[in-house]
Design an enzyme around this catalytic site. Sequence first.
Site, PDB file in Angstrom:
ATOM      1  CG  ASP A 121      -2.027   0.933   1.228  1.00  0.00           C
ATOM      2  OD1 ASP A 121      -2.481   1.285   0.123  1.00  0.00           O
ATOM      3  OD2 ASP A 121      -2.489   1.336   2.319  1.00  0.00           O
ATOM      4  CB  THR A 161      -8.779   4.556  10.259  1.00  0.00           C
ATOM      5  OG1 THR A 161      -7.716   5.111   9.488  1.00  0.00           O
ATOM      6  CG2 THR A 161      -8.930   5.327  11.546  1.00  0.00           C
TER       7      THR A 161
END
Length: 280
Positions: free
Chosen positions: A84, A232
């Site tokens: 990522d 998150t």
Amino acid sequence: MLVNAEKMLKDAKKGKYAVAQFNINNLEWTKYILEEAQELETDIILGVSEGAIKYMGGYNVVFSIVDSLVKDLGININVCLHLDHGSTFESCKKAVDAGFTSIMIDASKYPIEDNIKLTKEVVDYAHSKGVTVEAEIGRISGTEDNLYDEKYNASLEECILLVTKTGIDFLAPALGSVHGLYNGEPNLDFSTMKQLNQKLNIPLVLHGGTGICESDLKKAITCGICKINFNTELQIAWTKGIKDFMNSNENIYDPRKIISSGEKNIKQIVREKIRILSNK
Ligand code: 13P
């Protein structure tokens, strides 16, 4: 089975659903996500940021964890191990050489010509090894490892240039999403998303999945989004599980009990997002 993202995202585009990318931060999360995806019999992408790779010990460690869990847990769904926000050619090369099946080169902080140049170099190397490539354009701000203060949306013209000049497999255009928690309501540019989908025949990626409501996630899928990233929300859910456990079990010190007290919460989020993204 470890695979690159080509077929899973092409299938998603055709079937009008999206594949979830969940970011991993340690061995336990990887195990929980794999187990839940296996139970739901769905393709899954495990995203790892450069920060998480450093934390876990390196590119080879991450690959070995994922590869070994897939084997030892008898995981037979398609699993893609994806870098990522790779920030340099060297980082992307390390991931490819370690066995990652997909990578993202994020050269979005550079002017378009430099973004194209670096992305193309990465594509040439990754494709020669059968590894798929995602690239970013525009600026997704937020609180990930790649901290940008400003954010701006990708333009149609720049997206077309990046795709046609580099041969990337999927595109992450910044269209209003942010990494981490939103300051106010998310305001996604569905119109540009739709136009991109009409003009470019490649899967689109939505970063910053945390905090985007179910209806917006589904709308994004109708506008061509085939991969949605979540990090998150898992972090918040896992931490809550740990805090609750510690508050009511002050005398427990076995790390296995402490760390795994976040398992249920992680699995719940994974299940819920997969349900939404499967668009059934
Ligand atoms: P969130 O942390 O906002 O879910 O975003 C994750 C992400 O986009 C990783 O690339």
